[in-house]
Structure formats: structure tokens, C-alpha cells
Design an enzyme around this catalytic site. Structure first.
Site, PDB file in Angstrom:
ATOM      1  N   GLY A  26       0.852  -1.204   0.000  1.00  0.00           N
ATOM      2  CA  GLY A  26       0.000   0.000   0.000  1.00  0.00           C
ATOM      3  C   GLY A  26       0.879   1.243   0.000  1.00  0.00           C
ATOM      4  O   GLY A  26       1.860   1.313   0.716  1.00  0.00           O
ATOM      5  N   VAL A  39      17.959   8.244  -4.240  1.00  0.00           N
ATOM      6  CA  VAL A  39      18.575   8.582  -5.532  1.00  0.00           C
ATOM      7  C   VAL A  39      19.685   9.617  -5.329  1.00  0.00           C
ATOM      8  O   VAL A  39      20.805   9.466  -5.829  1.00  0.00           O
ATOM      9  CB  VAL A  39      17.502   9.116  -6.519  1.00  0.00           C
ATOM     10  N   ARG A  87       1.258  -5.187  -5.174  1.00  0.00           N
ATOM     11  CA  ARG A  87       1.524  -6.358  -4.329  1.00  0.00           C
ATOM     12  C   ARG A  87       1.696  -7.522  -5.290  1.00  0.00           C
ATOM     13  O   ARG A  87       0.715  -8.002  -5.837  1.00  0.00           O
ATOM     14  CB  ARG A  87       0.356  -6.600  -3.365  1.00  0.00           C
ATOM     15  N   ASP A 118       5.535  -4.913   6.018  1.00  0.00           N
ATOM     16  CA  ASP A 118       6.147  -6.202   6.362  1.00  0.00           C
ATOM     17  C   ASP A 118       6.035  -7.241   5.243  1.00  0.00           C
ATOM     18  O   ASP A 118       6.930  -8.069   5.070  1.00  0.00           O
ATOM     19  CB  ASP A 118       5.638  -6.738   7.708  1.00  0.00           C
ATOM     20  N   GLY A 119       4.976  -7.173   4.447  1.00  0.00           N
ATOM     21  CA  GLY A 119       4.845  -8.097   3.311  1.00  0.00           C
ATOM     22  C   GLY A 119       5.987  -7.880   2.326  1.00  0.00           C
ATOM     23  O   GLY A 119       6.564  -8.842   1.794  1.00  0.00           O
ATOM     24  N   THR A 141       4.521   2.636   5.537  1.00  0.00           N
ATOM     25  CA  THR A 141       3.122   2.203   5.697  1.00  0.00           C
ATOM     26  C   THR A 141       2.392   3.176   6.606  1.00  0.00           C
ATOM     27  O   THR A 141       2.963   3.646   7.593  1.00  0.00           O
ATOM     28  CB  THR A 141       3.026   0.771   6.284  1.00  0.00           C
ATOM     29  N   ASP A 143       0.102   2.341   8.478  1.00  0.00           N
ATOM     30  CA  ASP A 143      -0.437   1.604   9.627  1.00  0.00           C
ATOM     31  C   ASP A 143       0.444   1.653  10.881  1.00  0.00           C
ATOM     32  O   ASP A 143      -0.015   1.323  11.965  1.00  0.00           O
ATOM     33  CB  ASP A 143      -0.656   0.133   9.242  1.00  0.00           C
ATOM     34  N   ASP A 145       2.674  -0.369  11.900  1.00  0.00           N
ATOM     35  CA  ASP A 145       2.611  -1.662  12.580  1.00  0.00           C
ATOM     36  C   ASP A 145       3.934  -2.417  12.490  1.00  0.00           C
ATOM     37  O   ASP A 145       3.962  -3.644  12.470  1.00  0.00           O
ATOM     38  CB  ASP A 145       1.466  -2.513  11.996  1.00  0.00           C
ATOM     39  N   ARG A 178     -25.745  13.818  17.677  1.00  0.00           N
ATOM     40  CA  ARG A 178     -25.711  12.483  17.064  1.00  0.00           C
ATOM     41  C   ARG A 178     -24.569  11.625  17.588  1.00  0.00           C
ATOM     42  O   ARG A 178     -23.574  12.131  18.086  1.00  0.00           O
ATOM     43  CB  ARG A 178     -25.535  12.624  15.550  1.00  0.00           C
ATOM     44  N   MET A 185      -8.548   3.507   8.670  1.00  0.00           N
ATOM     45  CA  MET A 185      -7.836   2.339   8.131  1.00  0.00           C
ATOM     46  C   MET A 185      -7.056   1.596   9.208  1.00  0.00           C
ATOM     47  O   MET A 185      -6.732   2.163  10.261  1.00  0.00           O
ATOM     48  CB  MET A 185      -6.912   2.762   7.012  1.00  0.00           C
ATOM     49  N   GLY A 186      -6.727   0.377   8.926  1.00  0.00           N
ATOM     50  CA  GLY A 186      -5.975  -0.457   9.857  1.00  0.00           C
ATOM     51  C   GLY A 186      -6.579  -1.841   9.884  1.00  0.00           C
ATOM     52  O   GLY A 186      -7.415  -2.143  10.726  1.00  0.00           O
ATOM     53  N   ARG A 187      -6.155  -2.651   8.904  1.00  0.00           N
ATOM     54  CA  ARG A 187      -6.716  -4.008   8.805  1.00  0.00           C
ATOM     55  C   ARG A 187      -6.263  -4.859   9.978  1.00  0.00           C
ATOM     56  O   ARG A 187      -7.033  -5.605  10.549  1.00  0.00           O
ATOM     57  CB  ARG A 187      -6.278  -4.626   7.474  1.00  0.00           C
ATOM     58  N   GLY A 201     -10.609  13.503  20.807  1.00  0.00           N
ATOM     59  CA  GLY A 201     -11.459  13.343  21.995  1.00  0.00           C
ATOM     60  C   GLY A 201     -12.569  12.329  21.800  1.00  0.00           C
ATOM     61  O   GLY A 201     -13.678  12.488  22.348  1.00  0.00           O
ATOM     62  N   ARG A 262     -25.052   7.638  13.046  1.00  0.00           N
ATOM     63  CA  ARG A 262     -24.562   7.749  11.664  1.00  0.00           C
ATOM     64  C   ARG A 262     -23.180   7.104  11.545  1.00  0.00           C
ATOM     65  O   ARG A 262     -22.448   7.021  12.530  1.00  0.00           O
ATOM     66  CB  ARG A 262     -24.431   9.212  11.239  1.00  0.00           C
ATOM     67  N   GLN A 270      -7.056   8.534   3.508  1.00  0.00           N
ATOM     68  CA  GLN A 270      -5.973   8.495   4.497  1.00  0.00           C
ATOM     69  C   GLN A 270      -4.634   8.103   3.867  1.00  0.00           C
ATOM     70  O   GLN A 270      -3.579   8.298   4.460  1.00  0.00           O
ATOM     71  CB  GLN A 270      -6.302   7.485   5.603  1.00  0.00           C
TER      72      GLN A 270
HETATM   73  O1  F6P Z   1      -1.681   0.560   3.739  1.00  0.00           O
HETATM   74  C1  F6P Z   1      -2.174  -0.315   4.721  1.00  0.00           C
HETATM   75  C2  F6P Z   1      -3.639  -0.387   4.568  1.00  0.00           C
HETATM   76  O2  F6P Z   1      -4.061   0.926   4.608  1.00  0.00           O
HETATM   77  C3  F6P Z   1      -4.461  -1.172   5.553  1.00  0.00           C
HETATM   78  O3  F6P Z   1      -4.734  -0.546   6.737  1.00  0.00           O
HETATM   79  C4  F6P Z   1      -5.676  -1.456   4.711  1.00  0.00           C
HETATM   80  O4  F6P Z   1      -6.476  -2.460   5.168  1.00  0.00           O
HETATM   81  C5  F6P Z   1      -5.061  -1.775   3.412  1.00  0.00           C
HETATM   82  O5  F6P Z   1      -3.946  -0.941   3.311  1.00  0.00           O
HETATM   83  C6  F6P Z   1      -5.962  -1.641   2.241  1.00  0.00           C
HETATM   84  O6  F6P Z   1      -5.203  -1.640   1.080  1.00  0.00           O
HETATM   85  P1  F6P Z   1      -5.760  -1.844  -0.386  1.00  0.00           P
HETATM   86  O7  F6P Z   1      -7.060  -1.143  -0.480  1.00  0.00           O
HETATM   87  O8  F6P Z   1      -4.706  -1.259  -1.246  1.00  0.00           O
HETATM   88  O9  F6P Z   1      -5.893  -3.308  -0.564  1.00  0.00           O
END
Ligand code: F6P
Length: 338
Positions: A26, A39, A87, A118-119, A141, A143, A145, A178, A185-187, A201, A262, A270
Site C-alpha cells: 500500500g 537517488v 503487491r 512487512d509483506g 506504511t 499503519d 505496525d 448524534r 484504516m488499519g486491517r 477526543g 450515523r 488516508q
Molecule cells: O496501507 C495499509 C492499509 O491501509 C491497511 O490498513 C488497509 O487495510 C489496506 O492498506 C488496504 O489496502 P488496499 O485497499 O490497497 O488493498
């Protein structure tokens, strides 16, 4: 320089003369700043530097071109990555890696800088074990992580984008009394949710690293309803065990039908945008040190920054260790959101 047999595992006296740089996985804001640093530092030291398009895919498909200082002009402020990213499934097959190696070999490329998560490091580690090409990883990244570094390139920009958006959501939530459930994001990682939630907050923050107690969440919302606290913001990481904002909203709507609920999913905004000053600085610093590593024979490491000092972690460890959420932050969330 020490003799080879005396060198620690990640050190070598092999001379690197031509290097390749790629962005993988990503994208994250600041990747361009890192490419620019690689470079320009490489050129400064008289190395030939090659850009590899679309991560490992370009290495396999021979989409590789020579870069010079001019080719990275006017990119430090740009989001995305001029090298594009992907990827690559093929790189996880031995045939794919062998093809990639042939394409490097015919140009004499004998060092690589991989900017990704990490991938991407897993691919680099496999490749460097099989072929005699040292790889340096830069944590790129949103994330955050990856263990061994206080920063990852892109996190600061992403979290600031989330904060700006959530502040706006709070305005409208407040105007209508509301309950908003905002998904960030953050799988597999809750850092964006945690930091943006604290900074805005948020009343509750749901992240994959901790167990989400729905009963506790419902009773805290009921209690707030009783004391007429009608504006509530819940920030949820997309990878929470209950799913994302839609799934959490479903549960809340069933249990608290009177709450005016909502959902807002921030999504890929992001990942884009001009990198913050911090992301440009860490990307420049890491890119510079990646080349220094290759020149000094410090091979197959991830370049991180810990306590404002450079930190070099063997790629093997960078893959295995995950950044942990500190207990301190979790306590702060509980106390400040009451
Ligand atoms: O870049 C990391 C990340 O934002 C994760 O948090 C998210 O789940 C993933 O990428 C989604 O990536 P894509 O939509 O490119 O598969």
C-alpha cells in the site's frame, strides 16, 4: 574494514556499486521523499541508481530505468509514489524471483532499497537469502505496525488526515446531537484509530489489538444518554474483531434505537495527500541511511528510528516483531474519554 569471518551476520565487505529502489505494498505519503533521498544520496556517492516500477512486479517484468538527481526533482511534497506500487504474487514464487534476479544481474544492480511494509520485507528477505543481492528495507506504511521504529513513513500524514476529518464530523455530530461511528484504516493495526481517536477526543476507540467489549460500550452509551450527553464519537479501526463501522453501527442501532446514529468511513483518503513535514523528514533521513548501509556493508536490515537514533534491525526480526500498543495509551484513552 574487518575481515568477513569477523563481521556480524548483517555486515559484509562486498562492494555495492549499482542500486535499485522500489516502493511496494500500500502506498504511503512520504514514499516519494524516500525515493528522492535514495537517488540523491546514491548519486552523491557515485552509485548508479535505478528506479523499479510497481514494486517487485517491475523487477520481474524488467520495468527498470536509471534515475538521476533531476528525475526526483519536485516530488518531495507529493503523495503517492512516482515509482507506482503493487503487491506482486509472482514474487512469492521461486520462478518470479529468479526472473527478477536475471533483470538485476544484466544491469549489474547489486543492492536494493525496498520501501514498504512487512509483506514487502518478507519478499526482500526471501530474495536476499536466495541471491547475492543485499536488501535494505524502509518502513513505508500508514499503519505504523512495524516494530523497531518510532515512525513509519506515511503514518503522520494519514493520522493528521483522519484528525482533520473527524474534527469536521464532530461539528455536525454536535449540531444534531448524534452518535457517529467513524471508521479509519488499519486491517491489522489500531494505531491510526488510537492516535486520531485520542487527538479528537473520541468517546470510544475500537482496535484489533484489544478485545472489544460491546456490553461495556452499550452500557457506557446508555449511561451517557441518561446524563444527556448526546454527542458521541466512536473511532473504529477497519480490522476490529466486530468488523468496521457498519457492523458496529448495526449492533448499536439494535440495542439503542433512540440514538441518532450515523456512520462515516474515511477510507483511502488516508493514504493520499501531501506528506507532513515529519513524514518528509523521516523519509529523507531513512533514505539517506539506507544508502549508507549499502555502502558500509550493513546488509539485509530495516532502517528505523528509535529515540531519535538510527536503528538497524535484521529483516528477519522486522518481519516477526509487530509494533505493540502501549498500556499507557490504553489507560489514557479510558480516563480522558469519560
Ligand atoms: O496501507 C495499509 C492499509 O491501509 C491497511 O490498513 C488497509 O487495510 C489496506 O492498506 C488496504 O489496502 P488496499 O485497499 O490497497 O488493498
Amino acid at each position: 574494514m574487518q575481515k568477513k569471518e569477523e563481521l556480524p551476520k548483517e555486515m559484509s565487505d562486498k562492494k555495492v556499486t549499482k542500486i535499485g529502489v522500489l516502493t511496494s505494498g500500500g502506498d504511503s505519503p512520504g514514499m516519494n521523499a524516500a525515493v528522492r533521498a535514495v537517488v540523491r544520496t546514491g548519486n552523491y556517492h557515485g552509485l548508479e541508481v535505478y528506479g523499479i516500477m510497481r514494486g517487485y512486479s517491475g523487477m520481474i517484468e524488467d520495468d527498470i530505468f536509471q534515475m538521476d538527481s533531476r528525475s526526483v526533482a519536485n516530488i518531495i511534497q507529493r503523495g503517492g509514489t512516482i515509482l507506482k506500487t503493487a503487491r506482486s504474487k509472482d514474487f512469492f514464487e521461486p520462478e518470479g524471483r529468479a526472473k527478477a534476479y536475471e533483470n538485476l544481474k544484466k544491469r549489474g544492480i547489486n543492492g536494493l532499497v525496498i520501501i514498504g511494509g512487512d509483506g514487502s520485507f518478507r519478499g526482500a528477505q526471501k530474495f536476499s537469502n536466495e541471491f547475492d543481492i543485499p536488501c535494505i528495507g524502509l518502513p513505508g506504511t500508514i499503519d505504523k505496525d512495524i516494530a523497531g521504529s518510532d515512525f513509519t513513513i506515511g503514518f503522520d500524514t494519514a493520522v493528521n488526515t483522519a484528525v482533520e476529518a473527524i474534527d469536521k464530523i464532530r461539528d455536525t455530530a454536535d449540531a444534531h446531537d448524534r452518535l457517529f461511528i467513524v471508521e479509519v484504516m488499519g486491517r491489522d493495526a489500531g494505531y491510526i484509530a488510537l492516535h486520531s481517536g485520542i487527538a479528537t477526543g473520541a468517546e470510544n476507540i475500537l482496535i484489533p489489538e484489544t478485545k472489544t467489549d460491546i456490553e461495556e460500550l452499550i452500557s457506557s452509551l446508555t449511561e451517557k444518554e441518561k446524563r444527556k450527553k448526546l454527542v458521541n464519537l466512536i473511532v473504529v479501526a477497519e480490522g476490529d474483531e466486530y468488523g468496521g463501522a457498519n457492523e458496529v453501527a448495526e449492533i448499536i442501532k439494535k440495542r439503542l434505537p433512540n440514538a441518532d446514529t450515523r456512520v462515516c468511513i474515511l477510507g483511502h483518503i488516508q493514504r493520499g495527500g501531501s506528506p507532513t513535514c515529519l513524514d518528509r523528514l523521516i523519509a529523507s533521513r531513512m533514505g539517506y541511511h539506507a544508502v549508507e548501509c549499502l555502502l558500509n556493508g550493513r546488509f539485509n536490515v530495516m532502517v528505523g528510528i528509535l529515540n531519535n537514533k538510527m536503528n538497524y534491525i535484521p529483516l528477519d526480526n522486522a518481519i516477526k516483531a509487530k509494533q505493540k500498543i502501549s498500556e499507557d495509551w490504553l489507560k489514557i484513552v479510558k480516563i480522558l474519554a469519560s
